[in-house]
Structure formats: structure tokens, C-alpha cells
Design a protein around this motif. Sequence first.
Motif, short mmCIF file in Angstrom:
data_model
loop_
_atom_site.label_atom_id
_atom_site.label_comp_id
_atom_site.label_asym_id
_atom_site.label_seq_id
_atom_site.Cartn_x
_atom_site.Cartn_y
_atom_site.Cartn_z
N UNK A 58 0.81 -1.22 0.00
CA UNK A 58 0.00 0.00 0.00
C UNK A 58 0.84 1.27 0.00
N UNK A 59 1.99 1.23 0.67
CA UNK A 59 2.82 2.43 0.72
C UNK A 59 3.38 2.80 -0.65
N UNK A 60 3.45 1.83 -1.55
CA UNK A 60 3.86 2.10 -2.92
C UNK A 60 2.66 2.37 -3.82
N UNK A 61 1.59 1.59 -3.62
CA UNK A 61 0.42 1.68 -4.50
C UNK A 61 -0.43 2.92 -4.23
N UNK A 62 -0.57 3.28 -2.97
CA UNK A 62 -1.40 4.43 -2.61
C UNK A 62 -0.78 5.17 -1.43
N UNK A 63 0.43 5.72 -1.61
CA UNK A 63 1.14 6.36 -0.49
C UNK A 63 0.39 7.55 0.09
N UNK A 64 -0.26 8.31 -0.77
CA UNK A 64 -0.98 9.51 -0.30
C UNK A 64 -2.14 9.12 0.61
N UNK A 65 -2.89 8.10 0.20
CA UNK A 65 -4.01 7.63 1.03
C UNK A 65 -3.51 7.05 2.34
N UNK A 66 -2.45 6.26 2.28
CA UNK A 66 -1.92 5.62 3.49
C UNK A 66 -1.44 6.67 4.48
N UNK A 67 -0.73 7.68 3.99
CA UNK A 67 -0.22 8.73 4.87
C UNK A 67 -1.36 9.55 5.45
N UNK A 68 -2.36 9.82 4.62
CA UNK A 68 -3.53 10.58 5.06
C UNK A 68 -4.23 9.86 6.21
N UNK A 69 -4.42 8.56 6.09
CA UNK A 69 -5.10 7.80 7.14
C UNK A 69 -4.24 7.72 8.41
N UNK A 70 -2.92 7.65 8.25
CA UNK A 70 -2.03 7.61 9.42
C UNK A 70 -2.10 8.92 10.20
N UNK A 71 -1.98 10.04 9.49
CA UNK A 71 -2.05 11.34 10.15
C UNK A 71 -3.41 11.51 10.81
N UNK A 72 -4.45 11.13 10.10
CA UNK A 72 -5.81 11.28 10.64
C UNK A 72 -5.98 10.50 11.94
N UNK A 73 -5.46 9.27 11.99
CA UNK A 73 -5.62 8.48 13.21
C UNK A 73 -4.91 9.14 14.38
N UNK A 74 -3.65 9.52 14.20
CA UNK A 74 -2.92 10.13 15.31
C UNK A 74 -3.56 11.45 15.73
N UNK A 75 -4.05 12.22 14.76
CA UNK A 75 -4.72 13.48 15.09
C UNK A 75 -6.01 13.23 15.86
N UNK A 76 -6.73 12.19 15.50
CA UNK A 76 -7.96 11.85 16.21
C UNK A 76 -7.68 11.53 17.67
N UNK A 77 -6.64 10.73 17.90
CA UNK A 77 -6.28 10.37 19.27
C UNK A 77 -6.01 11.62 20.09
N UNK A 78 -5.34 12.60 19.50
CA UNK A 78 -4.97 13.81 20.24
C UNK A 78 -6.14 14.78 20.39
#
Length: 351
Positions: A58-78
Motif C-alpha cells: 500500500x505504501x507504494x500503490x497508494x502512499x498519499x491515502x496511506x499517509x492521510x489515514x495515518x495522520x488522521x488516526x494520530x490526530x484523532x487520538x490527540x
Amino acid sequence: MARRNTPTPWEDYGFFGPDSVAWKVWGYPTAPVTGLQRAVVVEELDPPLIAAVDATGDNYNRPRTRYDRTIRYFAMVAFADSRTVSKAADVLVKVHSKAIGVEPLSGKTYDANDPHSQLWILLTGWHSVLKAYETYGPGKLSEEEENRYWEECAIAAELQTCDPADVPRTRDGVRAYFERMRPHLAASEAAQNMMHHLLNAQVILPSAHWSLRPALWAIAKVIRAGTIATMPHWMRRLGGLRQSRLTDVLVRPLLRLSYGVLHRVRTLKLAVLRAISPSTVPIVEPMWRGIAPANPVVLTPTEARERYGYDEPRRAHLALRARQRERVFGHGESPSDEGLVESQQVLGSLA
């Protein structure tokens, strides 16, 4: 009547709130750029984690989506409210249930829900965001603030399958954790390729007009240099990351100035976040605009689980996790995608 552009207030302050050190550090613009870029790069040094990541592609196939979901999760926690974060933590266990298999270097099995793997992800995230804040933001926290920061990290641990008791509570404790992990880290060809890929900020940016591409290329190079400059030399050697001491020195004032401007100009800060992680904007915008929640209280994860009916993550969805293990290790089949579709409503689109 509320203005059309006014963000929707959260139900409550979630698990931290405006008086927390987490809001101070995670709310600075270094967090979604250098902080989380450093986190996802350093994470790849863990053999079980890179095996899970490399298996999906996924990091190669859809890096933008993967990064977006990662940032979103950490931001949600905070910053998100307790209901939203509790749901995200629950669905993430389902998503991770399919990240199982055999690690090729050791031949041992891996499981993204394993408490040790989850602790590694948690601490690399919180440590990297703090490191970026200290290096390119306002500077080091006081000893009291830093101890509070790690106490708050332990609260975040309650949202994952790791044990909050394993979270260090001091700078020395965090340093000791990484020293303990060091002999278990390795950089395979897959890990080094992934680290170099994730250090290219252009992969997470939207397509741009050809006239803007040279500027985006230069920005990506500066961000890459800034992230590498925050990494200890032993990590750089493992990852095959070469960078001169002169570059380390020169990039610091440039990024400190850039992040300082972003911090002071809210519209610019939101524009940058919208470019790299559009689904995260509604998560942080109420905090950045000072919009109070409907009920200005801070809950604990335990209180939230009892209120909304979720299991503790380490005990959640055990039947699903057992089915996935039987499919993969018992029948040699691929794991099911159960949980991924549901996750899109919470963590953002997979498309």
C-alpha cells in the motif's frame, strides 16, 4: 446561525484537552510533516512491521491515502472527542487483524496487533513528533512538561493493544527503550527501499501543474533533509541514509523559520495540512480555531469504553483475529478484508 465555514464542534475534549502537553506538541505544524514522516520512516527498522507493510504494497500503490489515514488516526487520538476515538481504536484492531504472516528474515510469524509491535508504533510516533517539535519548533519542553507528555502517551496506549504500563514516563526511560530495541532492529533491502520511498514528501502531495513541480521537488528535498537530521547516526547507518553534518546544520534554521510562519498564519497552516492530509483538517480545525466542544470535559479511555460499549483493544475482536490466523496459518489463504470497508468511515477513504 453558524457560518458555513465554521467547523462542527466535538462532543467533548476527548482524552487530553487544551491544558495537555499533547495538544501543545501535536498541535504544532511540525507534527504532521517532519514528526510523522520521521515516525513512519523509523518504524520500518522493525522486521515484523516492514514485513506487514511490504506484504500489502500500500505504501507504494497508494502512499498519499496511506499517509492521510495515518495522520488522521494520530490526530484523532490527540484532538477528537471520546466517541470518535473509541470507534477508531476499535476498528483499527479489525484492520490490523489481517496484517499477519511470516517474517522472511527470521521465519517467525508477525501480527500487527501484537502488543510489542503496537508499543513500537506508539513510541516511535510520540517520540518522533516530540523530536520534531524540539528541533524545528519552540524547543525542548521543561522536565515537568515532558514527564506529563509521556504520561499522556500512556493514555494513548490504552487505545492500542499494548500495555500502558510498558510506556516509559521520562526522557531517560524512552532512551532506554530504544536502546533495548536496537539489537532487534534491522534494515533489509525492503526496509531501506521503503525508508527512502517514505522520505520523498512528493509521494504524499497532490498532483500539481508542471510549473510548480520544481518548487515541490525543492520543498520535498528540504523536508527529507530535516527528517534525516533528527535521526541518530546509528539509525541512519541501518537505513542507508547518508547526509552531511553541514546539511544537518543548514536545514535547521530554514525549517524553524518555515514552521514558525505556519504556526502563526492559521490559513496557511490549514492549506498545508489540506494538501498533505485532507481528511485530517476537520479533526484539528476546531482546536486550531479555538472552538469549544459541546461538553468541555476530558474522559479516560476506560470511561469512554464503558459509555459507548467497546472492548479494551487487546481483548477486542478475538473471534475475528482467530479466524484470520486460521485462514493464513491453517489454510494458507490470504486474510479477509473484514474491517477495511468499515474503517473508511472512520479513518478515511482507501481510494
